[in-house]
Write a protein that holds these residues in place. Structure first.
Motif, PDB file in Angstrom:
ATOM      1  N   ASP A  77     110.887  27.697 -36.066  1.00 52.33           N
ATOM      2  CA  ASP A  77     110.399  26.826 -34.996  1.00 52.33           C
ATOM      3  C   ASP A  77     110.086  25.433 -35.530  1.00 52.33           C
ATOM      4  O   ASP A  77     110.374  24.424 -34.869  1.00 52.33           O
ATOM      5  N   ALA A  78     109.509  25.375 -36.735  1.00 55.41           N
ATOM      6  CA  ALA A  78     109.207  24.070 -37.338  1.00 55.41           C
ATOM      7  C   ALA A  78     110.492  23.314 -37.652  1.00 55.41           C
ATOM      8  O   ALA A  78     110.575  22.094 -37.454  1.00 55.41           O
ATOM      9  N   ARG A  96     113.411  23.693 -36.098  1.00 56.11           N
ATOM     10  CA  ARG A  96     113.982  23.247 -34.832  1.00 56.11           C
ATOM     11  C   ARG A  96     113.280  21.997 -34.318  1.00 56.11           C
ATOM     12  O   ARG A  96     113.921  21.074 -33.807  1.00 56.11           O
ATOM     13  N   ALA A  97     111.957  21.958 -34.468  1.00 60.01           N
ATOM     14  CA  ALA A  97     111.207  20.787 -34.017  1.00 60.01           C
ATOM     15  C   ALA A  97     111.567  19.558 -34.848  1.00 60.01           C
ATOM     16  O   ALA A  97     111.712  18.451 -34.317  1.00 60.01           O
ATOM     17  N   GLN A  98     111.745  19.763 -36.146  1.00 56.34           N
ATOM     18  CA  GLN A  98     112.132  18.642 -37.018  1.00 56.34           C
ATOM     19  C   GLN A  98     113.533  18.150 -36.669  1.00 56.34           C
ATOM     20  O   GLN A  98     113.779  16.941 -36.616  1.00 56.34           O
ATOM     21  N   ALA A 157     114.968  18.418 -33.790  1.00 55.93           N
ATOM     22  CA  ALA A 157     114.916  17.788 -32.468  1.00 55.93           C
ATOM     23  C   ALA A 157     114.507  16.325 -32.575  1.00 55.93           C
ATOM     24  O   ALA A 157     114.993  15.479 -31.813  1.00 55.93           O
ATOM     25  N   LYS A 158     113.642  16.004 -33.528  1.00 54.70           N
ATOM     26  CA  LYS A 158     113.239  14.611 -33.728  1.00 54.70           C
ATOM     27  C   LYS A 158     114.426  13.760 -34.175  1.00 54.70           C
ATOM     28  O   LYS A 158     114.459  12.551 -33.919  1.00 54.70           O
TER      29      LYS A 158
END
Length: 394
Positions: A46-47, A49-51, A53-54
């Motif tokens: 999840d981390a 994917r969030a990175q 996405a940025k």
């Protein structure tokens, strides 16, 4: 004596239980560790994917699960999708959707991740709105170096096909028996002028709708290095190419080999971009079976229709006429008697003309010719003859 015997028997029976008890404790500890590591893997995913996405890379799963107990982690992603979102444009440059992705990592080597992909995949170019359907019998990839910056990555597809979707009709574009792509970060970093080194292998490949010569099966192996990238954030291809051109970047073809039947061609050189977004550069080529390639290129028809003045200006300065006789005269001045040969046999004459500017060589035990293949603002020049025109990349 009897009491001593009983005590010894009890000790021996306790000894029988020690090994199973220790094994049970280890099993419980390993189970706790695996489930803890699995939960941490989900958190790390999840981390990540969030990175991503940025940076404009959106990864999603309609359904995700983790299995693989006891010695590995298997992440199943159903309804997978990838979207590249440009931060400087209103449109999404690229989206991909596929049915399922299985990602596997061993407990003892979590930095090595292996993935398998289920066909088909639907790719959509958000800029041109073209949609492509990609199929394969087996697709897999491996990435080394996660969760930090990957050291290298590979992807392999067996029996891949690419079709362009025209309404409800799939128009064939390309196919192969196998395609392999390997890449590594040779220099720089993903956020600061990365230099990417790639190796591409195509087995029994063919490309439809471009030229009959490319529709015949061929084998290709190419090793290249790409410079001039500012970073690896997702951007529309025209913007990416403009950045490469502005930075003086290029594609260095370190080594390339293509075989199609009896014809073998090897090449090396550097290709860049002109201010107009067209290919500029030169590849030094060595080719066997050139007499087969010339007719396939359709040069005889091109000579009958005439050669554009711009091409004559590059290969024969001062020649203003666009008719065939003046072209023959220009070649006669370069190689006496060549014009007459061309008049008798256009294809054989052009082959002779190309041979005249090249040098005799040997390639893999066969007679060959070495000569430059030039790209001049998108025009492809095989010796003195323009054999193609590549459209601008932006």
């Amino acid at each position: 004596m009897s009491n001593m015997t009983v005590a010894a028997g009890r000790r021996s029976r306790w000894g029988l239980f020690i090994a199973p008890v220790l094994l049970l404790i280890l099993a419980v500890a390993w189970t706790c560790f695996w489930f803890y590591a699995a939960s941490q893997a989900e958190i790390a995913a999840d981390a990540w994917r969030a990175q991503e996405a940025k940076s404009g890379r959106i990864y999603d799963c309609a359904k995700r699960s983790i299995t693989g107990f006891p010695f590995r982690f298997e992440v199943q992603c159903s309804g997978a999708s990838v979207a590249l979102v440009s931060q400087n444009a209103s449109k999404t440059p690229f989206t991909a959707k596929l049915d399922n992705i299985l990602v596997v990592a061993q407990v003892y080597d979590p930095k090595l991740v292996i993935a398998e992909f289920s066909a088909p995949a639907t790719l959509t170019d958000g800029v041109t709105q073209n949609t492509f359907v990609v199929n394969w019998s087996k697709g897999r990839s491996s990435v080394v170096g996660l969760p930090a910056v990957p050291d290298r990555a590979s992807i392999v597809f067996d029996d891949p096909t690419i079709n362009r979707l025209d309404g409800s009709v799939q128009v064939p574009l390309a196919r192969a028996r196998q395609v392999e792509l390997h890449a590594r970060l040779a220099d720089g970093s993903p956020s600061d002028h990365p230099v990417i080194e790639t190796v591409l292998h195509v087995a029994q490949g063919s490309i439809q709708g471009v030229h009959p010569l490319l529709a015949e099966p061929f084998e290709a192996d190419t090793r290249a290095k790409v410079t001039g990238l500012s970073d690896l954030t997702p951007k529309p291809w025209p913007q990416r190419f403009r950045e490469i051109q502005a930075a003086g970047g290029h594609i260095e073809i370190v080594q390339s080999r293509i075989q199609q039947g009896e014809m073998i061609a090897v090449a090396a050189g550097t290709l860049g971009l002109s201010a107009n977004g067209r290919l500029d550069g030169e590849l030094q080529m060595t080719v066997t079976g050139l007499e087969r390639v010339i007719p396939a290129l359709g040069i005889e028809k091109m000579l009958e229709e005439g050669v554009p003045q711009a091409t004559l200006d590059r290969v024969a300065p001062g020649v203003k006429s666009q008719d065939l006789n003046n072209l023959f005269g220009a070649l006669d001045r370069a190689v006496p008697g060549l014009g007459k040969v061309i008049k008798q046999n256009a294809n054989a004459g052009v082959a002779a003309g190309i041979n005249s500017i090249g040098t005799e060589s040997t390639l893999e035990g066969k007679k060959a010719r070495s000569f430059p293949l030039k790209f001049v603002d998108g025009a492809v020049l095989l010796g003195p003859v323009k054999v193609g025109q590549i459209p601008p990349l932006y």
